[in-house]
Design a protein around this motif. Sequence first.
Motif, PDB file in Angstrom:
ATOM      1  N   LEU A  15      -7.162  -6.691  -4.929  1.00  0.00           N
ATOM      2  CA  LEU A  15      -6.767  -5.526  -5.705  1.00  0.00           C
ATOM      3  C   LEU A  15      -5.583  -5.893  -6.580  1.00  0.00           C
ATOM      4  N   ARG A  16      -5.691  -5.605  -7.859  1.00  0.00           N
ATOM      5  CA  ARG A  16      -4.597  -5.880  -8.791  1.00  0.00           C
ATOM      6  C   ARG A  16      -3.752  -4.622  -8.919  1.00  0.00           C
ATOM      7  N   ILE A  17      -2.478  -4.764  -8.611  1.00  0.00           N
ATOM      8  CA  ILE A  17      -1.571  -3.623  -8.662  1.00  0.00           C
ATOM      9  C   ILE A  17      -0.536  -3.868  -9.735  1.00  0.00           C
ATOM     10  N   LYS A  18      -0.464  -2.944 -10.676  1.00  0.00           N
ATOM     11  CA  LYS A  18       0.551  -3.022 -11.715  1.00  0.00           C
ATOM     12  C   LYS A  18       1.791  -2.320 -11.183  1.00  0.00           C
ATOM     13  N   SER A  19       2.869  -3.086 -10.986  1.00  0.00           N
ATOM     14  CA  SER A  19       4.056  -2.503 -10.367  1.00  0.00           C
ATOM     15  C   SER A  19       5.339  -2.811 -11.136  1.00  0.00           C
TER      16      SER A  19
ATOM     17  N   ILE B 172      -4.314   1.525  -3.051  1.00  0.00           N
ATOM     18  CA  ILE B 172      -4.382   0.677  -1.860  1.00  0.00           C
ATOM     19  C   ILE B 172      -5.225   1.357  -0.784  1.00  0.00           C
ATOM     20  N   ALA B 173      -4.992   2.634  -0.542  1.00  0.00           N
ATOM     21  CA  ALA B 173      -5.734   3.362   0.490  1.00  0.00           C
ATOM     22  C   ALA B 173      -7.236   3.380   0.193  1.00  0.00           C
ATOM     23  N   VAL B 174      -7.591   3.632  -1.047  1.00  0.00           N
ATOM     24  CA  VAL B 174      -9.008   3.627  -1.428  1.00  0.00           C
ATOM     25  C   VAL B 174      -9.593   2.226  -1.256  1.00  0.00           C
ATOM     26  N   ASP B 175      -8.856   1.216  -1.686  1.00  0.00           N
ATOM     27  CA  ASP B 175      -9.324  -0.163  -1.547  1.00  0.00           C
ATOM     28  C   ASP B 175      -9.578  -0.511  -0.081  1.00  0.00           C
ATOM     29  N   LYS B 176      -8.686  -0.102   0.797  1.00  0.00           N
ATOM     30  CA  LYS B 176      -8.850  -0.412   2.223  1.00  0.00           C
ATOM     31  C   LYS B 176     -10.018   0.369   2.824  1.00  0.00           C
ATOM     32  N   ALA B 177     -10.232   1.599   2.373  1.00  0.00           N
ATOM     33  CA  ALA B 177     -11.385   2.370   2.845  1.00  0.00           C
ATOM     34  C   ALA B 177     -12.691   1.715   2.386  1.00  0.00           C
ATOM     35  N   ILE B 178     -12.710   1.237   1.155  1.00  0.00           N
ATOM     36  CA  ILE B 178     -13.887   0.531   0.642  1.00  0.00           C
ATOM     37  C   ILE B 178     -14.093  -0.777   1.401  1.00  0.00           C
ATOM     38  N   ASN B 179     -13.004  -1.472   1.685  1.00  0.00           N
ATOM     39  CA  ASN B 179     -13.103  -2.736   2.406  1.00  0.00           C
ATOM     40  C   ASN B 179     -13.741  -2.550   3.785  1.00  0.00           C
ATOM     41  N   LEU B 180     -13.423  -1.445   4.454  1.00  0.00           N
ATOM     42  CA  LEU B 180     -14.061  -1.205   5.759  1.00  0.00           C
ATOM     43  C   LEU B 180     -15.574  -1.129   5.604  1.00  0.00           C
TER      44      LEU B 180
ATOM     45  N   MET C 207      -5.663  -3.747  12.389  1.00  0.00           N
ATOM     46  CA  MET C 207      -4.458  -4.412  12.908  1.00  0.00           C
ATOM     47  C   MET C 207      -4.323  -5.850  12.409  1.00  0.00           C
ATOM     48  N   ASP C 208      -5.425  -6.559  12.355  1.00  0.00           N
ATOM     49  CA  ASP C 208      -5.364  -7.985  12.015  1.00  0.00           C
ATOM     50  C   ASP C 208      -5.371  -8.263  10.521  1.00  0.00           C
ATOM     51  N   LYS C 209      -5.964  -7.391   9.721  1.00  0.00           N
ATOM     52  CA  LYS C 209      -6.111  -7.702   8.306  1.00  0.00           C
ATOM     53  C   LYS C 209      -5.715  -6.555   7.376  1.00  0.00           C
ATOM     54  N   ASP C 210      -6.465  -5.460   7.418  1.00  0.00           N
ATOM     55  CA  ASP C 210      -6.312  -4.409   6.404  1.00  0.00           C
ATOM     56  C   ASP C 210      -4.950  -3.732   6.432  1.00  0.00           C
ATOM     57  N   GLY C 211      -4.433  -3.444   7.617  1.00  0.00           N
ATOM     58  CA  GLY C 211      -3.114  -2.822   7.712  1.00  0.00           C
ATOM     59  C   GLY C 211      -2.022  -3.726   7.158  1.00  0.00           C
ATOM     60  N   TRP C 212      -2.111  -5.016   7.494  1.00  0.00           N
ATOM     61  CA  TRP C 212      -1.142  -5.992   6.968  1.00  0.00           C
ATOM     62  C   TRP C 212      -1.247  -6.102   5.460  1.00  0.00           C
ATOM     63  N   ASP C 213      -2.474  -6.185   4.965  1.00  0.00           N
ATOM     64  CA  ASP C 213      -2.672  -6.295   3.518  1.00  0.00           C
ATOM     65  C   ASP C 213      -2.127  -5.061   2.791  1.00  0.00           C
ATOM     66  N   ALA C 214      -2.377  -3.889   3.357  1.00  0.00           N
ATOM     67  CA  ALA C 214      -1.862  -2.655   2.750  1.00  0.00           C
ATOM     68  C   ALA C 214      -0.343  -2.686   2.723  1.00  0.00           C
ATOM     69  N   TYR C 215       0.261  -3.077   3.834  1.00  0.00           N
ATOM     70  CA  TYR C 215       1.724  -3.157   3.898  1.00  0.00           C
ATOM     71  C   TYR C 215       2.271  -4.145   2.865  1.00  0.00           C
ATOM     72  N   LYS C 216       1.719  -5.354   2.852  1.00  0.00           N
ATOM     73  CA  LYS C 216       2.250  -6.394   1.954  1.00  0.00           C
ATOM     74  C   LYS C 216       2.137  -5.996   0.485  1.00  0.00           C
ATOM     75  N   GLY C 217       0.989  -5.468   0.089  1.00  0.00           N
ATOM     76  CA  GLY C 217       0.808  -5.051  -1.294  1.00  0.00           C
ATOM     77  C   GLY C 217       1.739  -3.916  -1.673  1.00  0.00           C
ATOM     78  N   PHE C 218       1.899  -2.965  -0.771  1.00  0.00           N
ATOM     79  CA  PHE C 218       2.754  -1.818  -1.063  1.00  0.00           C
ATOM     80  C   PHE C 218       4.229  -2.212  -1.069  1.00  0.00           C
ATOM     81  N   ALA C 219       4.645  -3.015  -0.104  1.00  0.00           N
ATOM     82  CA  ALA C 219       6.057  -3.424  -0.034  1.00  0.00           C
ATOM     83  C   ALA C 219       6.453  -4.228  -1.273  1.00  0.00           C
ATOM     84  N   LYS C 220       5.552  -5.080  -1.745  1.00  0.00           N
ATOM     85  CA  LYS C 220       5.842  -5.842  -2.958  1.00  0.00           C
ATOM     86  C   LYS C 220       5.976  -4.909  -4.152  1.00  0.00           C
ATOM     87  N   ALA C 221       5.049  -3.981  -4.286  1.00  0.00           N
ATOM     88  CA  ALA C 221       5.096  -3.033  -5.402  1.00  0.00           C
ATOM     89  C   ALA C 221       6.354  -2.159  -5.310  1.00  0.00           C
TER      90      ALA C 221
END
Length: 184
Positions: A3-7, A32-40, A164-178
């Motif tokens: 996911l490309r995030i413009k921040s 991010i939330a939509v992307d993670k829902a789609i990823n599931l 726990m292992d992937k999507d939550g971490w990815d959501a956190y990392k992308g959001f924290a960076k932005a």
Amino acid sequence: MALRIKSHWWNDDNARSLAEIGSALAFIAWRIAVDKAINLHCERFVYRDDAQRLQVIQEYLVFLIQVADRLAFGRFEDDDRRALITSFAKKCIEHLQDNSVDLLGPGQYGDAFVERLNTRSGEYADFELGTDGPSYAFLRHLGFEIQTLMGQQEENRWVIDQIMDKDGWDAYKGFAKAFGDLFE
């Protein structure tokens, strides 16, 4: 595909209000939330319907609001932090309302989200967000809530592990960076 995030702000010279930053955070959190829902779904977990998918998106939004509050702690005075998180949450409610009406038809969808946010805020209050990210318990709670929403059918049995292992971490990392980028 990532996911490309413009921040970053288009015009760095202009000062931004906390409401503007909160609005940008809400847009990023929604994506991010939509992307993670789609990823599931891409990982072969099964949604019953669009309403269930929107519930998962809401859990991610609540999680990201909690993350934003922790990231803002120490960076802002209490009043500014409250203003930022309030504007962020209000914009999330607007995104949720607009998208829920589009998918599910007329209704008042924001009230249930506010109840969920208030309930989860109390639950997440005991979990830590350190310099290296959310604690095990923080991510486990997100996974547990999504697991509860998606049920225990055979195809959804391991959704908590995915969160726990992937999507939550990815959501956190992308959001924290932005989040950090918006204040540069």
